[in-house]
Structure formats: C-alpha cells, structure tokens
Write a protein that holds these residues in place. Structure first.
Motif, PDB file in Angstrom:
ATOM      1  N   UNK A 203      -0.053  10.096  -7.770  1.00  0.00           N
ATOM      2  CA  UNK A 203      -1.435  10.278  -7.890  1.00  0.00           C
ATOM      3  C   UNK A 203      -1.461  11.529  -8.770  1.00  0.00           C
ATOM      4  N   UNK A 204      -1.028  12.799  -8.369  1.00  0.00           N
ATOM      5  CA  UNK A 204      -0.981  13.962  -9.162  1.00  0.00           C
ATOM      6  C   UNK A 204      -0.872  13.690 -10.743  1.00  0.00           C
ATOM      7  N   UNK A 205       0.312  13.143 -10.826  1.00  0.00           N
ATOM      8  CA  UNK A 205       0.768  12.888 -12.117  1.00  0.00           C
ATOM      9  C   UNK A 205      -0.269  12.218 -13.137  1.00  0.00           C
ATOM     10  N   UNK A 206      -0.592  11.032 -12.194  1.00  0.00           N
ATOM     11  CA  UNK A 206      -1.741  10.192 -12.958  1.00  0.00           C
ATOM     12  C   UNK A 206      -3.073  11.047 -13.244  1.00  0.00           C
ATOM     13  N   UNK A 207      -3.364  11.978 -12.261  1.00  0.00           N
ATOM     14  CA  UNK A 207      -4.661  12.741 -12.778  1.00  0.00           C
ATOM     15  C   UNK A 207      -4.370  13.747 -13.815  1.00  0.00           C
ATOM     16  N   UNK A 208      -3.017  14.354 -13.736  1.00  0.00           N
ATOM     17  CA  UNK A 208      -3.030  15.251 -14.937  1.00  0.00           C
ATOM     18  C   UNK A 208      -2.829  14.455 -16.420  1.00  0.00           C
ATOM     19  N   UNK A 209      -2.327  13.201 -16.145  1.00  0.00           N
ATOM     20  CA  UNK A 209      -2.329  12.330 -17.486  1.00  0.00           C
ATOM     21  C   UNK A 209      -3.682  12.077 -17.938  1.00  0.00           C
ATOM     22  N   UNK A 210      -4.731  11.624 -16.760  1.00  0.00           N
ATOM     23  CA  UNK A 210      -5.997  11.502 -17.158  1.00  0.00           C
ATOM     24  C   UNK A 210      -6.892  13.017 -17.664  1.00  0.00           C
ATOM     25  N   UNK A 211      -6.429  14.042 -17.223  1.00  0.00           N
ATOM     26  CA  UNK A 211      -6.911  15.269 -17.793  1.00  0.00           C
ATOM     27  C   UNK A 211      -6.344  15.660 -19.216  1.00  0.00           C
ATOM     28  N   UNK A 212      -5.361  15.180 -19.476  1.00  0.00           N
ATOM     29  CA  UNK A 212      -4.622  15.327 -20.720  1.00  0.00           C
ATOM     30  C   UNK A 212      -5.386  14.372 -21.821  1.00  0.00           C
ATOM     31  N   UNK A 213      -5.692  13.325 -21.302  1.00  0.00           N
ATOM     32  CA  UNK A 213      -6.301  12.282 -22.143  1.00  0.00           C
ATOM     33  C   UNK A 213      -7.821  12.639 -22.431  1.00  0.00           C
ATOM     34  N   UNK A 214      -8.554  13.250 -21.355  1.00  0.00           N
ATOM     35  CA  UNK A 214      -9.819  13.527 -21.833  1.00  0.00           C
ATOM     36  C   UNK A 214      -9.956  14.878 -22.635  1.00  0.00           C
ATOM     37  N   UNK A 215      -8.671  15.510 -22.836  1.00  0.00           N
ATOM     38  CA  UNK A 215      -9.014  16.886 -23.466  1.00  0.00           C
ATOM     39  C   UNK A 215      -8.433  16.447 -24.915  1.00  0.00           C
ATOM     40  N   UNK A 216      -7.463  15.436 -25.171  1.00  0.00           N
ATOM     41  CA  UNK A 216      -7.147  15.284 -26.462  1.00  0.00           C
ATOM     42  C   UNK A 216      -7.589  13.573 -26.967  1.00  0.00           C
ATOM     43  N   UNK A 217      -8.532  13.099 -26.480  1.00  0.00           N
ATOM     44  CA  UNK A 217      -9.079  11.817 -26.605  1.00  0.00           C
ATOM     45  C   UNK A 217      -9.363  11.688 -28.183  1.00  0.00           C
ATOM     46  N   UNK A 218      -8.597  10.704 -28.749  1.00  0.00           N
ATOM     47  CA  UNK A 218      -9.057  10.418 -30.156  1.00  0.00           C
ATOM     48  C   UNK A 218      -8.866   9.181 -30.555  1.00  0.00           C
ATOM     49  N   UNK A 219      -9.084   8.384 -31.406  1.00  0.00           N
ATOM     50  CA  UNK A 219      -8.937   7.224 -31.882  1.00  0.00           C
ATOM     51  C   UNK A 219      -7.438   6.721 -32.070  1.00  0.00           C
ATOM     52  N   UNK A 220      -6.660   7.521 -32.750  1.00  0.00           N
ATOM     53  CA  UNK A 220      -5.258   7.402 -32.918  1.00  0.00           C
ATOM     54  C   UNK A 220      -4.481   7.495 -31.632  1.00  0.00           C
ATOM     55  N   UNK A 221      -4.788   8.129 -30.645  1.00  0.00           N
ATOM     56  CA  UNK A 221      -4.223   8.088 -29.516  1.00  0.00           C
ATOM     57  C   UNK A 221      -4.559   6.809 -28.582  1.00  0.00           C
ATOM     58  N   UNK A 222      -5.690   6.313 -28.973  1.00  0.00           N
ATOM     59  CA  UNK A 222      -6.063   5.245 -28.065  1.00  0.00           C
ATOM     60  C   UNK A 222      -5.291   3.889 -28.698  1.00  0.00           C
ATOM     61  N   UNK A 223      -5.074   4.114 -30.057  1.00  0.00           N
ATOM     62  CA  UNK A 223      -4.392   2.829 -30.561  1.00  0.00           C
ATOM     63  C   UNK A 223      -2.805   2.982 -29.994  1.00  0.00           C
ATOM     64  N   UNK A 224      -2.228   4.268 -29.849  1.00  0.00           N
ATOM     65  CA  UNK A 224      -0.692   4.452 -29.451  1.00  0.00           C
ATOM     66  C   UNK A 224      -0.659   3.906 -27.974  1.00  0.00           C
ATOM     67  N   UNK A 225      -1.892   4.158 -27.208  1.00  0.00           N
ATOM     68  CA  UNK A 225      -1.631   3.675 -25.773  1.00  0.00           C
ATOM     69  C   UNK A 225      -1.632   2.023 -25.687  1.00  0.00           C
ATOM     70  N   UNK A 226      -2.537   1.484 -26.520  1.00  0.00           N
ATOM     71  CA  UNK A 226      -2.680   0.188 -26.655  1.00  0.00           C
ATOM     72  C   UNK A 226      -1.492  -0.548 -26.897  1.00  0.00           C
ATOM     73  N   UNK A 227      -0.938   0.185 -28.006  1.00  0.00           N
ATOM     74  CA  UNK A 227       0.342  -0.362 -28.437  1.00  0.00           C
ATOM     75  C   UNK A 227       1.522  -0.312 -27.445  1.00  0.00           C
ATOM     76  N   UNK A 228       1.694   0.842 -26.757  1.00  0.00           N
ATOM     77  CA  UNK A 228       2.681   1.013 -25.692  1.00  0.00           C
ATOM     78  C   UNK A 228       2.571  -0.010 -24.542  1.00  0.00           C
ATOM     79  N   UNK A 229       1.267  -0.223 -24.124  1.00  0.00           N
ATOM     80  CA  UNK A 229       0.810  -1.155 -23.082  1.00  0.00           C
ATOM     81  C   UNK A 229       1.397  -2.397 -23.353  1.00  0.00           C
ATOM     82  N   UNK A 230       0.997  -2.759 -24.449  1.00  0.00           N
ATOM     83  CA  UNK A 230       1.196  -4.336 -25.013  1.00  0.00           C
ATOM     84  C   UNK A 230       2.880  -4.597 -25.159  1.00  0.00           C
ATOM     85  N   UNK A 231       3.378  -3.482 -25.474  1.00  0.00           N
ATOM     86  CA  UNK A 231       4.964  -3.617 -25.640  1.00  0.00           C
ATOM     87  C   UNK A 231       5.643  -3.494 -24.249  1.00  0.00           C
ATOM     88  N   UNK A 232       4.901  -2.759 -23.522  1.00  0.00           N
ATOM     89  CA  UNK A 232       5.549  -2.707 -22.019  1.00  0.00           C
ATOM     90  C   UNK A 232       5.377  -4.077 -21.307  1.00  0.00           C
TER      91      UNK A 232
END
Length: 247
Positions: A203-232
């Motif tokens: 849960x702590x690691x998930x929270x830190x991942x969410x904090x990092x996303x909120x800090x660095x949110x951008x369209x390019x990162x969204x596309x990368x997350x979607x691509x990794x999710x689909x591949x996984x």
C-alpha cells in the motif's frame, strides 16, 4: 457530487493553487502546481478516446452485463470515492458478490487471517462471496469497465491515481488531500516498479507511485501507462489460456 467537510480534509491548505509546490510529511513527496491547461487537455483526450473506442468497450460492456445478470441480482454496484479537490462521487463497477454477501462479512472478519487482509487491503485476497462470473471479472480487472461512465462525467480519468475511499482521506489527509487529489483518479493507475511486496508495504509503494504520477503527470506518461497495462493484460491472458506462466 459533494465535497468532504473541511474537518475531514484540509483543502484550505491547498496552497498549490498559489505557490509552486507544497510541503508534505514525506520529505521527497513534493507536488508541483498542476497547470489548468494541461488538465483540460488531458480530460479532452479522455473524452475523445472513449467515443473512438466505443465499438470495443460498448460490446464488451454488454456481454459482461449479460454474464453478470445470469448470476441473478443487480448488474452494477456503486461505491463512494473521493475525486479531484475532494469531491465525493459514485464510482460504478460490475456486481461481483453473491446475494446476501453483506450479511456474511461479520463472520469472515471473525477469522483473524481474513480480518488482517481486510484491514490491509480493504478486501479479501480470496473472497468466498464472489460469484463465478465475479471471480473472473476481478482476476481480469474488467469489473471496473463501467467506470468509463465516470470518465465521461468528468469524475475520473482514463489514467490516474487510485480512487480513494473517504475513510482513507481522513486517516492520512495531508498526503492524500494535498498531493494525490490534485488530479482526477484513474480507471487505470500507475504501478510500482519492482516485485510486489505484501501488506502495508504494498500500500505504501502504491501511494508513492500515485504521488509520483500526480507530480509528473503528462499525456506522454499516460500513453506509456496505457501501453504497459495493455501489454501486461494480454500477456497474462495468453498465459492463462496456454497454461504457461507469464515472463
């Protein structure tokens, strides 16, 4: 939608509206001000992507709704979640539990191991109350597909931090309110890197991942997350079909 009371969430402390960053209980968890134009572009892309892909998800939504209806009972269920700026909204999912599941909760919580799971994850790792269809929906992640409606309404985004329960915000309002809720929660969220630990460490690691996303949110990162999710997702589905473990 309604906002949580200020006694529960200190949104008066949202100084990110006027200053470049906000201090947090975690020294390395700093969130820069999120430009309104970037948020508007992100939401516009979400609204464009959903109609373009509608032939896929509408067909899948219909088939899954039929499968859930066969089990009897309601097809959909809703839960309260906290969105951007502390607005409380109803988040929709497919129903995955059997009828009368709520009445069985007290008995399951009387078992120490299951009680620990509930306290740590807010759910059971192997919930005996799941329907056959519900178990498959949970394993595939498709129980969340109805949340495309929340994306269209503007409650959520296609990609974003995990949608929090009101109780979670009250337990840790400083980090969650000021640092994670500057963006809309997502249908798909960022995943922590590395092997997944269990319990509170996860849960702590998930929270830190969410904090990092909120800090660095951008369209390019969204596309990368979607691509990794689909591949996984495709890898695990192929592994389940072929009987081989995923790489």
């Amino acid at each position: 939608m309604s906002a949580l009371p200020l006694s529960a969430v200190p949104f008066s402390a949202l100084s990110w509206l006027a200053t470049p960053a906000v201090a947090a209980p975690y020294p390395d968890a700093m969130v820069a001000a999120f430009p309104g134009r970037r948020m508007a572009i992100k939401h516009a892309v979400d609204i464009l992507v959903i109609p373009i892909t509608s032939p896929i998800w509408v067909s899948l939504l219909g088939l899954l709704a039929l499968a859930v209806a066969v089990d009897g009972g309601a097809v959909f269920r809703s839960e309260q979640r906290v969105g951007r700026h502390g607005l409380v909204f109803r988040m929709w999912k497919f129903r995955v539990l059997r009828r009368g599941a709520t009445g069985q909760l007290a008995g399951l919580l009387a078992i120490p191991a299951r009680r620990r799971q509930w306290i740590t994850f807010g759910a059971f790792l192997d919930d005996p109350r799941l329907t056959k269809t519900g178990r498959w929906l949970c394993r595939s992640g498709l129980q969340d597909l109805p949340q495309v409606w929340n994306v269209l309404r503007g409650d959520m985004a296609l990609v974003g931090p995990r949608a929090r329960l009101p109780g979670e915000i009250r337990l840790d309002p400083g980090v969650l309110a000021v640092q994670v809720l500057v963006v809309r929660p997502g249908l798909i969220g960022p995943k922590p890197d590395g092997p997944a630990p269990g319990g509170s460490a996860l849960m702590a690691r998930r929270l830190r991942a969410d904090i990092a996303y909120a800090r660095q949110c951008c369209l390019r990162r969204d596309i990368a997350i979607l691509a990794r999710h689909c591949a996984r997702h495709c890898t695990h589905r192929w592994a389940a079909w072929s009987g081989r473990p995923p790489d």
